[in-house]
Design an enzyme around this catalytic site. Structure first.
Site, PDB file in Angstrom:
ATOM      1  CG  ASP A 124      -6.414  -4.541   4.468  1.00  0.00           C
ATOM      2  OD1 ASP A 124      -7.387  -4.489   5.251  1.00  0.00           O
ATOM      3  OD2 ASP A 124      -6.425  -4.034   3.331  1.00  0.00           O
ATOM      4  CE  LYS A 152       2.957 -18.334   0.534  1.00  0.00           C
ATOM      5  NZ  LYS A 152       2.210 -19.537   0.917  1.00  0.00           N
ATOM      6  CG  ASP A 155      -0.169 -20.185   3.023  1.00  0.00           C
ATOM      7  OD1 ASP A 155       0.653 -19.943   3.935  1.00  0.00           O
ATOM      8  OD2 ASP A 155       0.153 -20.765   1.966  1.00  0.00           O
ATOM      9  CE1 TYR A 174      -3.030  -3.010   0.145  1.00  0.00           C
ATOM     10  CE2 TYR A 174      -3.514  -2.523   2.426  1.00  0.00           C
ATOM     11  CZ  TYR A 174      -3.708  -3.296   1.312  1.00  0.00           C
ATOM     12  OH  TYR A 174      -4.567  -4.360   1.348  1.00  0.00           O
TER      13      TYR A 174
HETATM   14 MG    MG Z   1      -9.429  -3.756   5.589  1.00  0.00          MG
END
Ligand code: MG
Ligand code: NAI
Length: 403
Positions: free
Chosen positions: A272, A216, A248, A159
């Site tokens: 997120d 990851k 995961d 982001y």
């Molecule tokens: Mg969110």
């Protein structure tokens, strides 16, 4: 001018804090109204003074004015306020010419502009609130099984603003989202996670203080750096158990064994996504609070967005915003070294806990029928007694920092 009673003539020595309220879009204004009522009342009951400024912002504001927020709003957040409480931003059809969400400039303007690097998201299931796994109001775990804090890095990763669509021959055929992880960015958010773990009571399942690194690292270079920094920082906290888990695998472990987790720390986009699932364990988006915290500034908001599907119906659950307000008062108290502000925040959480345990103040998303302002009213009814209890006990014992 109001006549002053004798005794109220001496200058006020009340502790003061300043808050900027940013209601935003959709259900944002509906839930911020309730959070503001509750926070102001909690401060008043604790003998504290809250100064407020409120600014419109978001996608609808952009449609009306061509700006995402008024020019004076960001300077007020940066230079005037002790803390900021945001509703949500985002409205269908409100999209900037470059395709970005209109209103996103508010959220990212605060995150990057105030360097709010630790996005702290407690997932705690209160007795009386059903979790929302399967969408059913069923009891699978005892509520005390869910009491964790996930910390999401908030200023880097996917982001960070380095992305775009590449145009070839007039057609958009390639889009790139780069992912930036830095040592400094990783280190400060990981340290925040370990410091928080020191102040908590450990995982609900085994009582161990534990920080879980969610990454990851088997395929992503940024995650290998993040994990390496995690291992280095962990050396300074030998009293806290550590573990690594791939994101995961974490998603299924979160649902299968929530009681194992105490504090988790991860990168921006993974956090997120994972925190929306964690919110389900605590009753859904309507009850999940968050704090976005830097070294000098902080902003608080429910994890949820503007929920256009229920906006204007008066049924949005304000508990996420109200509990974010409780976190805000706690943070203000930490910054000011003030037990009174921390007590006011604790009183809100205790009031909410007592309310839902009594089967009151439950909105439709958590199996009840109460509307947004009725939930606010129910919290306010509980608050007076709780605030009195919290302020008298905080005068007797030092308080621990909460999530
Ligand atoms: Mg969110
Ligand atoms: P959302 O969180 O707004 O809604 C997801 C689901 O949760 C919906 O079914 C909604 O009705 C429900 N929900 C959300 N808040 C609730 C509440 N307080 N009480 C009861 N139910 C609630 O996520 P969605 O639909 O993906 O996004 C809607 C808009 O919000 C989009 O424009 C998105 O970009 C924006 N957004 C903004 C965020 C922010 O301001 N920090 C965060 C996430 C999304």
């Amino acid at each position: 001018m109001k006549a002053k009673r004798p005794g109220s003539l001496k200058p006020s020595t009340r502790e003061t804090a300043r808050v900027v309220w940013l209601p935003g879009d959709g259900v944002g204004p509906e839930v911020v109204r309730e959070a503001r009522r509750v926070v102001e009342r909690a401060a008043e009951l604790a003998g504290l003074e809250l100064e407020s400024r409120e600014y419109p912002c978001g996608g609808r504001y952009w449609l009306q004015t061509g700006k995402e927020w008024p020019d004076e709003a960001f300077p007020a957040c940066r230079d005037w306020a002790d803390a900021v409480l945001l509703g949500a931003v985002g409205w269908p059809g409100a999209t900037l010419p470059n395709g970005d969400l209109a209103g996103g400039g508010v959220l990212f303007g605060l995150r990057f502009g105030l360097d709010l690097y630790a996005n702290v998201r407690p997932a705690k299931l209160f007795p009386g609130i059903p979790h929302r796994v399967c969408g059913a109001f069923r009891v699978v775990w005892p509520p005390e099984s869910v009491d964790m804090v996930l910390i999401r890095e908030n200023t880097e990763g996917c982001y960070a603003p380095v992305h775009g669509q590449l145009t070839r021959g007039g057609t958009s055929e390639v889009a790139v989202d780069s992912r930036i992880i830095t040592r400094k960015g990783a280190e400060r958010v990981i340290r925040h996670a370990f410091e928080l773990a020191r102040e908590r009571q450990g995982a609900p399942g085994d009582g161990k203080r534990r920080v879980t690194c969610i990454d990851k690292a088997n395929v992503m270079a940024g995650c290998r750096l993040f994990r390496g920094v995690f291992d280095e920082v962990a050396l300074a906290y030998p009293d806290i158990a550590t573990e690594h888990i791939y994101v995961d695998a974490f998603m299924q472990a979160l649902v299968r064994q929530p009681e194992h987790f105490d504090v988790g720390v991860t990168t921006n986009m993974m956090g997120d996504i994972a925190t929306d699932l964690a919110a389900v364990l605590q009753g859904g988006m309507g009850v999940a609070p968050s704090g976005e915290i830097g070294d000098r500034h902080a902003m608080f908001e429910g994890v949820h967005g503007s929920a256009p599907d229920i906006a204007g119906k008066g049924i949005a659950n304000p508990l996420a915003a109200i509990l974010s307000g409780a976190m805000m008062l706690d943070w203000i108290g930490c910054r000011k070294g003030s037990a009174a502000w921390r007590g006011a925040g604790a009183a809100i959480e205790t009031a909410v806990r007592a309310m839902v345990a009594a089967g009151e103040g439950l909105s439709p998303d958590i199996g009840g029928t109460e509307g947004t302002s009725a939930v606010g009213d129910a919290v306010l009814r509980r608050l007076a007694g709780e605030a009195r209890r919290a302020s008298s006990s905080s005068a007797r014992r030092p308080r621990r920092r909460r999530a």
